[in-house]
Write a protein that holds these residues in place. Structure first.
Motif, PDB file in Angstrom:
ATOM      1  N   ALA A  78       0.837  -1.205   0.000  1.00 47.90           N
ATOM      2  CA  ALA A  78       0.000   0.000   0.000  1.00 47.90           C
ATOM      3  C   ALA A  78       0.871   1.254   0.000  1.00 47.90           C
ATOM      4  O   ALA A  78       0.569   2.236  -0.693  1.00 47.90           O
ATOM      5  CB  ALA A  78      -0.943  -0.002   1.201  1.00 47.90           C
ATOM      6  N   LEU A  79       1.958   1.223   0.761  1.00 50.69           N
ATOM      7  CA  LEU A  79       2.891   2.358   0.773  1.00 50.69           C
ATOM      8  C   LEU A  79       3.529   2.539  -0.601  1.00 50.69           C
ATOM      9  O   LEU A  79       3.649   3.663  -1.108  1.00 50.69           O
ATOM     10  CB  LEU A  79       3.967   2.143   1.838  1.00 50.69           C
ATOM     11  CG  LEU A  79       3.505   2.262   3.293  1.00 50.69           C
ATOM     12  CD1 LEU A  79       4.600   1.779   4.245  1.00 50.69           C
ATOM     13  CD2 LEU A  79       3.123   3.712   3.623  1.00 50.69           C
ATOM     14  N   TRP A  80       3.911   1.410  -1.222  1.00 47.81           N
ATOM     15  CA  TRP A  80       4.513   1.478  -2.558  1.00 47.81           C
ATOM     16  C   TRP A  80       3.491   1.939  -3.597  1.00 47.81           C
ATOM     17  O   TRP A  80       3.787   2.800  -4.438  1.00 47.81           O
ATOM     18  CB  TRP A  80       5.071   0.104  -2.931  1.00 47.81           C
ATOM     19  CG  TRP A  80       5.597   0.035  -4.333  1.00 47.81           C
ATOM     20  CD1 TRP A  80       6.753   0.596  -4.805  1.00 47.81           C
ATOM     21  CD2 TRP A  80       4.980  -0.614  -5.454  1.00 47.81           C
ATOM     22  NE1 TRP A  80       6.904   0.324  -6.144  1.00 47.81           N
ATOM     23  CE2 TRP A  80       5.832  -0.417  -6.567  1.00 47.81           C
ATOM     24  CE3 TRP A  80       3.815  -1.347  -5.620  1.00 47.81           C
ATOM     25  CZ2 TRP A  80       5.535  -0.927  -7.829  1.00 47.81           C
ATOM     26  CZ3 TRP A  80       3.521  -1.856  -6.873  1.00 47.81           C
ATOM     27  CH2 TRP A  80       4.367  -1.653  -7.956  1.00 47.81           C
ATOM     28  N   GLY A 144      -1.677 -14.152  -3.879  1.00 56.25           N
ATOM     29  CA  GLY A 144      -2.681 -13.533  -4.746  1.00 56.25           C
ATOM     30  C   GLY A 144      -2.938 -12.085  -4.386  1.00 56.25           C
ATOM     31  O   GLY A 144      -3.145 -11.240  -5.268  1.00 56.25           O
ATOM     32  N   THR A 145      -2.909 -11.788  -3.102  1.00 60.87           N
ATOM     33  CA  THR A 145      -3.092 -10.405  -2.660  1.00 60.87           C
ATOM     34  C   THR A 145      -1.951  -9.526  -3.162  1.00 60.87           C
ATOM     35  O   THR A 145      -2.165  -8.402  -3.627  1.00 60.87           O
ATOM     36  CB  THR A 145      -3.164 -10.340  -1.124  1.00 60.87           C
ATOM     37  OG1 THR A 145      -4.307 -11.076  -0.690  1.00 60.87           O
ATOM     38  CG2 THR A 145      -3.284  -8.909  -0.635  1.00 60.87           C
ATOM     39  N   LEU A 146      -0.726 -10.035  -3.073  1.00 63.33           N
ATOM     40  CA  LEU A 146       0.423  -9.281  -3.569  1.00 63.33           C
ATOM     41  C   LEU A 146       0.293  -9.005  -5.065  1.00 63.33           C
ATOM     42  O   LEU A 146       0.492  -7.878  -5.522  1.00 63.33           O
ATOM     43  CB  LEU A 146       1.711 -10.060  -3.298  1.00 63.33           C
ATOM     44  CG  LEU A 146       2.998  -9.479  -3.921  1.00 63.33           C
ATOM     45  CD1 LEU A 146       3.272  -8.092  -3.387  1.00 63.33           C
ATOM     46  CD2 LEU A 146       4.178 -10.391  -3.649  1.00 63.33           C
ATOM     47  N   VAL A 147      -0.066 -10.031  -5.829  1.00 60.15           N
ATOM     48  CA  VAL A 147      -0.206  -9.888  -7.282  1.00 60.15           C
ATOM     49  C   VAL A 147      -1.284  -8.854  -7.615  1.00 60.15           C
ATOM     50  O   VAL A 147      -1.096  -7.984  -8.480  1.00 60.15           O
ATOM     51  CB  VAL A 147      -0.544 -11.244  -7.928  1.00 60.15           C
ATOM     52  CG1 VAL A 147      -0.947 -11.066  -9.397  1.00 60.15           C
ATOM     53  CG2 VAL A 147       0.645 -12.191  -7.819  1.00 60.15           C
ATOM     54  N   ALA A 148      -2.422  -8.931  -6.905  1.00 59.28           N
ATOM     55  CA  ALA A 148      -3.518  -7.999  -7.171  1.00 59.28           C
ATOM     56  C   ALA A 148      -3.098  -6.559  -6.884  1.00 59.28           C
ATOM     57  O   ALA A 148      -3.380  -5.640  -7.667  1.00 59.28           O
ATOM     58  CB  ALA A 148      -4.731  -8.366  -6.314  1.00 59.28           C
ATOM     59  N   MET A 149      -2.401  -6.339  -5.768  1.00 58.46           N
ATOM     60  CA  MET A 149      -2.025  -4.984  -5.395  1.00 58.46           C
ATOM     61  C   MET A 149      -0.942  -4.409  -6.304  1.00 58.46           C
ATOM     62  O   MET A 149      -0.945  -3.216  -6.608  1.00 58.46           O
ATOM     63  CB  MET A 149      -1.587  -4.951  -3.932  1.00 58.46           C
ATOM     64  CG  MET A 149      -2.727  -5.221  -2.957  1.00 58.46           C
ATOM     65  SD  MET A 149      -2.242  -5.055  -1.228  1.00 58.46           S
ATOM     66  CE  MET A 149      -1.986  -3.276  -1.121  1.00 58.46           C
ATOM     67  N   GLU A 158      -6.365  -6.024 -15.037  1.00 59.78           N
ATOM     68  CA  GLU A 158      -6.278  -7.405 -14.547  1.00 59.78           C
ATOM     69  C   GLU A 158      -6.265  -7.492 -13.024  1.00 59.78           C
ATOM     70  O   GLU A 158      -6.483  -8.577 -12.471  1.00 59.78           O
ATOM     71  CB  GLU A 158      -5.028  -8.077 -15.107  1.00 59.78           C
ATOM     72  CG  GLU A 158      -5.138  -8.507 -16.558  1.00 59.78           C
ATOM     73  CD  GLU A 158      -4.910  -7.369 -17.549  1.00 59.78           C
ATOM     74  OE1 GLU A 158      -4.938  -7.630 -18.763  1.00 59.78           O
ATOM     75  OE2 GLU A 158      -4.708  -6.217 -17.107  1.00 59.78           O
ATOM     76  N   PHE A 159      -6.011  -6.390 -12.341  1.00 58.75           N
ATOM     77  CA  PHE A 159      -5.995  -6.435 -10.883  1.00 58.75           C
ATOM     78  C   PHE A 159      -7.334  -6.897 -10.329  1.00 58.75           C
ATOM     79  O   PHE A 159      -7.410  -7.597  -9.317  1.00 58.75           O
ATOM     80  CB  PHE A 159      -5.576  -5.059 -10.334  1.00 58.75           C
ATOM     81  CG  PHE A 159      -6.561  -4.350  -9.470  1.00 58.75           C
ATOM     82  CD1 PHE A 159      -6.723  -4.709  -8.139  1.00 58.75           C
ATOM     83  CD2 PHE A 159      -7.312  -3.284  -9.968  1.00 58.75           C
ATOM     84  CE1 PHE A 159      -7.624  -4.024  -7.320  1.00 58.75           C
ATOM     85  CE2 PHE A 159      -8.188  -2.599  -9.163  1.00 58.75           C
ATOM     86  CZ  PHE A 159      -8.349  -2.980  -7.831  1.00 58.75           C
ATOM     87  N   TRP A 160      -8.426  -6.554 -11.013  1.00 56.51           N
ATOM     88  CA  TRP A 160      -9.762  -6.976 -10.554  1.00 56.51           C
ATOM     89  C   TRP A 160      -9.939  -8.482 -10.657  1.00 56.51           C
ATOM     90  O   TRP A 160     -10.544  -9.110  -9.784  1.00 56.51           O
ATOM     91  CB  TRP A 160     -10.831  -6.262 -11.369  1.00 56.51           C
ATOM     92  CG  TRP A 160     -10.865  -4.783 -11.144  1.00 56.51           C
ATOM     93  CD1 TRP A 160     -10.379  -3.810 -11.967  1.00 56.51           C
ATOM     94  CD2 TRP A 160     -11.388  -4.105  -9.995  1.00 56.51           C
ATOM     95  NE1 TRP A 160     -10.580  -2.575 -11.412  1.00 56.51           N
ATOM     96  CE2 TRP A 160     -11.193  -2.718 -10.205  1.00 56.51           C
ATOM     97  CE3 TRP A 160     -12.003  -4.530  -8.820  1.00 56.51           C
ATOM     98  CZ2 TRP A 160     -11.598  -1.764  -9.281  1.00 56.51           C
ATOM     99  CZ3 TRP A 160     -12.412  -3.579  -7.889  1.00 56.51           C
ATOM    100  CH2 TRP A 160     -12.207  -2.220  -8.124  1.00 56.51           C
ATOM    101  N   PHE A 161      -9.407  -9.074 -11.711  1.00 55.64           N
ATOM    102  CA  PHE A 161      -9.535 -10.522 -11.874  1.00 55.64           C
ATOM    103  C   PHE A 161      -8.681 -11.268 -10.843  1.00 55.64           C
ATOM    104  O   PHE A 161      -9.056 -12.348 -10.372  1.00 55.64           O
ATOM    105  CB  PHE A 161      -9.146 -10.919 -13.297  1.00 55.64           C
ATOM    106  CG  PHE A 161      -9.971 -10.221 -14.348  1.00 55.64           C
ATOM    107  CD1 PHE A 161     -11.330 -10.492 -14.476  1.00 55.64           C
ATOM    108  CD2 PHE A 161      -9.413  -9.264 -15.172  1.00 55.64           C
ATOM    109  CE1 PHE A 161     -12.105  -9.838 -15.417  1.00 55.64           C
ATOM    110  CE2 PHE A 161     -10.184  -8.598 -16.119  1.00 55.64           C
ATOM    111  CZ  PHE A 161     -11.526  -8.887 -16.242  1.00 55.64           C
TER     112      PHE A 161
END
Length: 216
Positions: A78-80, A144-149, A158-161
């Motif tokens: 989130a900071l990044w 998966g959370t890391l990839v989405a963020m 693609e972040f939504w998928f």
């Protein structure tokens, strides 16, 4: 009574399961962050950061080390992501973040990173059972959370998928772990994810002709 004790105290009962305040507050903040992400508001990042801080208490109380690790990761990313969105280069004409579909190379990197990361983290959780009582779902959600963020920080549709795939495992895992409010909120996440994916997809299509015209 300190703040952590209060946060991990019972707020109410849902589906015969006690709902703790940290689970409720953290997930409501997470839902707000997702809505702000749909609106392409930079406030999505500080809200995600606070959500992560609160949810650390919830996952710690449920003895889900993978969940705690995920929230620590949420805070760092989130900071990044906040820093990425502060830059004016990605800003659209309406003031929100400019969005686009990932290139095939970016998709390959995201999918490859997700697969390798899940195998690595799942193997770590399996080797050290004290880190997680449910290693592979925990690892899947963690990575998966890391990839989405990361995809969100890059302004990729693609972040939504990626979030959708995380939610498909997160909902049953949350209910089975006694975090009923998390499971319920994930259902609302699903609606926002579908809505957000459609909105970003439309915006990416609208931005493409303008970009091509500017380059021609």
């Amino acid at each position: 009574m300190n703040a952590l004790t209060w946060l991990n105290g019972e707020a109410f009962t849902l589906f015969d399961q006690r709902v703790i305040r940290s689970d409720m507050i953290g997930n409501l903040l997470g839902l707000a962050a997702l809505a702000l992400g749909w609106r392409r508001s930079i406030w999505t990042w500080p809200v995600q950061l606070v959500s992560g801080l609160v949810l650390i208490g919830a996952y710690a109380s449920a003895h889900l080390s993978g969940g705690v690790g995920k929230q620590l990761l949420v805070i760092v990313v989130a900071l990044w992501g906040w820093r990425q969105w502060v830059g004016g280069e990605r800003t659209a004409r309406d003031g929100g973040i400019a969005v686009r579909f990932a290139t095939w190379r970016e998709r390959g990197l995201l999918l490859g990173g997700a697969a390798v990361g899940t195998l690595a983290v799942g193997g770590l959780f399996t080797a050290f059972p004290e880190l997680s009582w449910n290693p592979w779902p925990d690892a899947y959600i963690f990575v998966g959370t890391l990839v989405a963020m990361v995809a969100q920080a890059r302004g990729l549709v693609e972040f939504w998928f990626a979030w959708l795939l995380v939610d498909l495992v997160g909902v049953p895992l949350a209910f089975n772990s006694g975090l009923a409010f998390s499971g319920l909120v994930y259902v609302f996440y699903l609606a926002l994810v579908l809505w957000g994916a459609y909105d970003w997809w439309q915006r990416s299509r609208a931005a493409r002709p303008a970009l091509e015209g500017a380059l021609s």
